[in-house]
Design a protein around this motif. Structure first.
Motif, short mmCIF file in Angstrom:
data_model
loop_
_atom_site.label_atom_id
_atom_site.label_comp_id
_atom_site.label_asym_id
_atom_site.label_seq_id
_atom_site.Cartn_x
_atom_site.Cartn_y
_atom_site.Cartn_z
N LYS A 1 6.71 -3.87 -2.33
CA LYS A 1 7.46 -3.05 -1.39
C LYS A 1 6.78 -1.72 -1.09
CE LYS A 1 10.70 -0.92 -4.71
NZ LYS A 1 12.14 -0.80 -5.09
N ASN A 2 5.80 -1.32 -1.93
CA ASN A 2 5.04 -0.09 -1.65
C ASN A 2 3.85 -0.35 -0.75
OD1 ASN A 2 3.20 -1.35 -3.35
ND2 ASN A 2 3.35 0.18 -4.99
N GLY A 3 3.67 -1.62 -0.32
CA GLY A 3 2.64 -1.93 0.66
C GLY A 3 1.34 -2.44 0.11
N TYR A 4 1.20 -2.54 -1.21
CA TYR A 4 -0.04 -3.00 -1.82
C TYR A 4 0.06 -4.48 -2.19
CZ TYR A 4 -1.39 1.92 -2.32
OH TYR A 4 -1.71 3.23 -2.07
N PRO A 5 -1.05 -5.22 -2.10
CA PRO A 5 -1.04 -6.61 -2.56
C PRO A 5 -0.90 -6.67 -4.07
CG PRO A 5 -3.27 -5.95 -1.93
CD PRO A 5 -2.36 -4.82 -1.54
N ILE A 6 -0.39 -7.78 -4.57
CA ILE A 6 -0.10 -7.85 -6.01
C ILE A 6 -1.35 -7.81 -6.87
CG2 ILE A 6 2.01 -9.16 -5.53
CD1 ILE A 6 0.60 -11.62 -6.77
N ASP A 7 -2.51 -8.18 -6.30
CA ASP A 7 -3.74 -8.17 -7.10
C ASP A 7 -4.41 -6.80 -7.16
OD1 ASP A 7 -4.64 -8.10 -4.50
OD2 ASP A 7 -5.85 -9.92 -4.63
N ASP A 8 -3.79 -5.78 -6.55
CA ASP A 8 -4.27 -4.41 -6.70
C ASP A 8 -3.62 -3.84 -7.96
OD1 ASP A 8 -4.81 -1.68 -6.63
OD2 ASP A 8 -4.66 -1.55 -4.46
N ASN A 9 -4.27 -4.05 -9.08
CA ASN A 9 -3.68 -3.69 -10.37
C ASN A 9 -3.48 -2.20 -10.53
OD1 ASN A 9 -3.71 -6.42 -11.16
ND2 ASN A 9 -5.82 -6.25 -11.88
N THR A 10 -4.22 -1.40 -9.79
CA THR A 10 -4.12 0.05 -9.92
C THR A 10 -2.90 0.59 -9.20
OG1 THR A 10 -6.54 0.23 -10.05
CG2 THR A 10 -5.31 2.24 -9.49
N ASN A 11 -2.57 0.04 -8.04
CA ASN A 11 -1.58 0.66 -7.17
C ASN A 11 -0.29 -0.14 -6.97
OD1 ASN A 11 -3.22 3.00 -6.23
ND2 ASN A 11 -4.55 1.37 -5.42
N SER A 12 -0.31 -1.45 -7.19
CA SER A 12 0.82 -2.26 -6.74
C SER A 12 2.06 -2.11 -7.62
CB SER A 12 0.42 -3.74 -6.68
OG SER A 12 0.24 -4.27 -7.98
N GLY A 13 1.88 -1.91 -8.91
CA GLY A 13 3.02 -1.89 -9.82
C GLY A 13 3.58 -3.27 -10.12
N TYR A 14 2.84 -4.30 -9.77
CA TYR A 14 3.31 -5.67 -9.95
C TYR A 14 3.43 -6.03 -11.43
CZ TYR A 14 3.07 -10.82 -9.84
OH TYR A 14 3.30 -12.16 -10.01
N GLN A 15 4.55 -6.62 -11.78
CA GLN A 15 4.74 -7.20 -13.12
C GLN A 15 5.11 -8.66 -12.94
OE1 GLN A 15 7.22 -5.01 -15.95
NE2 GLN A 15 7.24 -3.28 -14.51
N GLU A 16 4.50 -9.50 -13.75
CA GLU A 16 4.78 -10.92 -13.58
C GLU A 16 5.79 -11.44 -14.58
OE1 GLU A 16 2.14 -14.98 -13.56
OE2 GLU A 16 1.88 -13.44 -12.03
N LYS A 17 5.72 -11.03 -15.82
CA LYS A 17 6.54 -11.63 -16.85
C LYS A 17 7.76 -10.78 -17.17
CE LYS A 17 2.77 -14.26 -18.89
NZ LYS A 17 2.06 -14.65 -20.14
N GLY A 18 8.73 -11.41 -17.79
CA GLY A 18 9.95 -10.73 -18.17
C GLY A 18 10.97 -10.73 -17.04
N PHE A 19 12.10 -10.07 -17.28
CA PHE A 19 13.22 -10.11 -16.36
C PHE A 19 13.74 -8.70 -16.12
CE2 PHE A 19 12.86 -14.13 -18.48
CZ PHE A 19 13.04 -15.07 -17.47
N SER A 20 14.24 -8.48 -14.92
CA SER A 20 14.71 -7.15 -14.55
C SER A 20 15.98 -6.78 -15.31
CB SER A 20 14.97 -7.08 -13.04
OG SER A 20 16.05 -7.94 -12.68
N SER A 21 16.18 -5.49 -15.49
CA SER A 21 17.36 -5.01 -16.22
C SER A 21 18.39 -4.40 -15.29
CB SER A 21 16.94 -3.99 -17.27
OG SER A 21 16.25 -2.91 -16.66
#
Length: 630
Positions: free
Chosen positions: A359-379
């Protein structure tokens, strides 16, 4: 037009008895010339003849999913492999199991020439009938519609088969067998004719119709949309200097593909795209947008409803549409969860899930900027500024994901949620969350379950209900302004990257900003201010896939970029279809939320163009088979 496959005209006897469907109307044999006179002396029959010519325009629903298979043959859509027993030929093709003997279920090679021959008969015979209130200006409009359809059908044949038998404006009878047996013409010869014909016809067609009953009939905008798409195709690597096709000749010894790269093709395509956009803007076409109460763009509702809203509802993004698609219910049902009355096995791929931005506009493979997390569940729930309610158990506008959502699906861009139905997503029609794990209500065993762990949500109306037969109308959009913007962006980037010209660059980036703004994302240059043109091309391809997913574009794109052999060959992953536990449970070996191979696919060099059907080769010894097919 001299065409190898002929169309048959309704017999006088049957015409006197009844008028059946437009397609039946074009599949009979005439008794004599009086039959033609009877058709074109009657306004209703004349109009039905023209409607029959329109009838081979594909549906972007069932045709793209199953019969043409353009979404399934790419890496967007993934039908359940068990459906191959139900004659889903496209599944065999995905596995690389097809040949010149394979019956591709769109039958373009044989069906489109029927419509084109019918169009030429129409052009020769249509006339004003003042006594029935059909005047000369009506006739001229209908003639130009027929000309558009001939050119459009040639563009479809070029994209599918490449070089095709081609002669202009000649009608032969069925007895002229030898005259019908001609060889293919060079790709560029046909493409150049289509380009010029569409540009000429566009001068004589309206940009839109004020009479809503004429929605879907040919316009100048449709002409320019088809030529822009075709010229982008002709500029691309597949047919612009592709040495793989050097030496491929027809029976006259002519080279069928130009194996010398021509940079000017990119500029020609760029001009065509700009002409289309300018003409569209000048006639009131614009990106479809819906707004929140505070006046901001609502990206969820905008992207969802651009597919569902009519032109008459204010959707001025539609450039080319089939007004009626009879296959909506089947398409929607196959994308709906089994536990809610659907045949829920029309999946999407993990690679499509990964293609959407954060939602911040970065692709998920941009590890520096995207903030993507793959595992676990939201709280906690993700609440955003939108009127979209499809993600909320309590119909709370703005609740996009609920607490406990797998992190892979959290904080993604709006287009993701409109396009993908994932395990644990809220499904409003049944007031529950989806359950795609094995032995759950929407999961396996069985064919009617999503083998990748996802269902397609794109183009499925949120009010569709498989149990009670509710299936709201929507137009079959074949080309929209967003694609015109993306086509222009690609041409501009390629012109700059290849050192041709940077004339189009800044204007095209402005259109890219417009698309991302509608999608709820920051401008690409805000995210990557120092990106090179080559980097922008890579980001553009991600943008194009996200925006146009499951709209028939991806298979064409991977072919013309010459990337299909790499992208469409190998293992395809999804979630663990056979899993019965959540990842955080003790039994890790059967966890559902784990990237898992669910199928392997094959794309060979010969697949870039469909083969000439073997039965057509048998009928016409002057045809040559497409490259690399045996």
């Amino acid at each position: 037009m001299k065409i190898r496959n002929t169309i048959y005209i309704l017999s006088a006897f049957l015409m006197l008895l009844s008028l059946t469907s437009c397609e039946d109307y074009l599949d009979k044999t005439p008794d004599d010339e009086l039959t033609i006179e009877m058709v074109f002396n009657d306004k209703t029959r004349t109009e039905e003849w023209l409607a029959g010519i329109y009838s081979s325009i594909p549906s972007p629903y069932w045709d793209y999913a199953r019969y043409a298979g353009y979404d399934a043959l790419a890496d967007d859509l993934s039908p359940s492999e068990g459906w191959v027993s139900l004659n889903w030929q496209v599944i065999n093709m995905m596995h690389g199991n097809w040949s010149p003997q394979t019956e591709w279920q769109m039958y373009y090679w044989s069906e489109l020439p029927k419509r084109m021959r019918s169009a030429y008969i129409f052009l020769k015979n249509v006339k004003a009938i003042p006594s029935q209130k059909m005047y000369q200006e009506d006739v001229e409009l209908m003639k130009n519609e027929a000309r558009f359809l001939i050119a459009y059908y040639y563009s479809l044949l070029l994209e599918a088969y490449g070089p095709y038998p081609f002669e202009q404006g000649v009608i032969y009878s069925d007895e002229d067998i030898e005259k019908l047996r001609i060889t293919q013409a060079p790709f560029d010869e046909i493409a150049n004719w289509v380009d010029k014909e569409l540009a000429d016809v566009a001068k004589n067609l309206p940009a839109y119709y004020t009479d809503n009953s004429k929605f879907g009939r040919a316009t100048s905008i449709m002409c320019h949309a088809v030529r822009a798409r075709l010229l982008l195709f002709t500029a691309s690597d597949l047919v612009n200097g592709n040495s793989d096709y050097a030496g491929h000749i027809n029976k006259n010894g002519e080279e069928l593909f130009n194996s010398t790269y021509q940079p000017q093709k990119w500029e020609r395509a760029a001009r065509a795209c700009r002409d289309l956009i300018n003409l569209a803007h000048n006639n009131g076409y614009k990106l479809y947008k819906e707004y929140n109460d505070d006046g901001s763009i609502d990206p969820f509702m905008s992207y969802q409803n651009v597919i569902f809203k009519r032109w008459s509802d204010g959707n001025k993004e539609i450039l080319f549409a089939r007004p009626k698609c009879d296959d909506l219910f089947e398409f929607d049902k196959h994308c709906s969860p089994r536990g809610s009355g659907g045949n829920g096995g029309l999946s999407v791929t993990q690679s499509l899930v990964d293609a959407f931005f954060m939602k911040n506009g970065y692709p998920i493979d941009d590890n520096t900027n995207s903030g993507y997390q793959e595992k676990g569940f939201s709280s906690a729930s993700d609440i955003r500024n939108t009127k979209w309610i499809e993600g909320s158990p309590n119909k709370i506008a703005g609740e996009v994901t609920t607490s406990g959502t797998y992190n892979m699906y959290c904080n993604r861009e709006p287009r993701f949620y409109i396009s993908v139905l994932y395990n644990g997503a809220w499904y409003r029609q049944s007031s529950r969350k989806t359950q795609f794990m094995m032995n759950q209500m929407d999961g396996g065993p069985g064919y009617d379950a999503p083998q990748s762990g996802y269902l397609n949500r794109k183009k499925i109306h949120p009010d569709h209900n498989s149990l009670n037969g509710v299936n709201p109308y929507r137009p079959g959009i074949l080309y929209r302004l967003a694609e015109a913007y993306l086509d222009y962006i690609e041409c501009a980037l390629e012109c700059t990257n290849r050192g041709i010209t940077n004339e189009y660059f800044n204007e095209a980036l402005g259109y890219w900003d417009d698309l991302r703004e509608r999608a709820g994302l920051p401008p690409i240059k805000t995210c990557y201010p120092s990106a090179s043109t080559a980097d922008l091309i890579d980001l553009y391809k991600k943008e194009r896939r996200a925006e146009l997913n499951n709209e028939g574009s991806r298979f064409r794109d991977l072919r013309r970029w010459k990337q299909a052999e790499t992208v469409l060959t190998g293992d395809f992953d999804g979630m663990n279809f056979n899993g019965t536990k959540y990842e955080d449970d003790d039994n890790k070996t059967t966890s559902f939320f784990k990237r898992t191979k669910y199928m392997s696919r094959v794309f060979k060099k010969q697949f870039y163009f469909f083969p000439v059907p073997s039965w057509e080769m048998d009928k016409n010894p002057n045809l040559v088979q497409n490259p690399y097919w045996k």
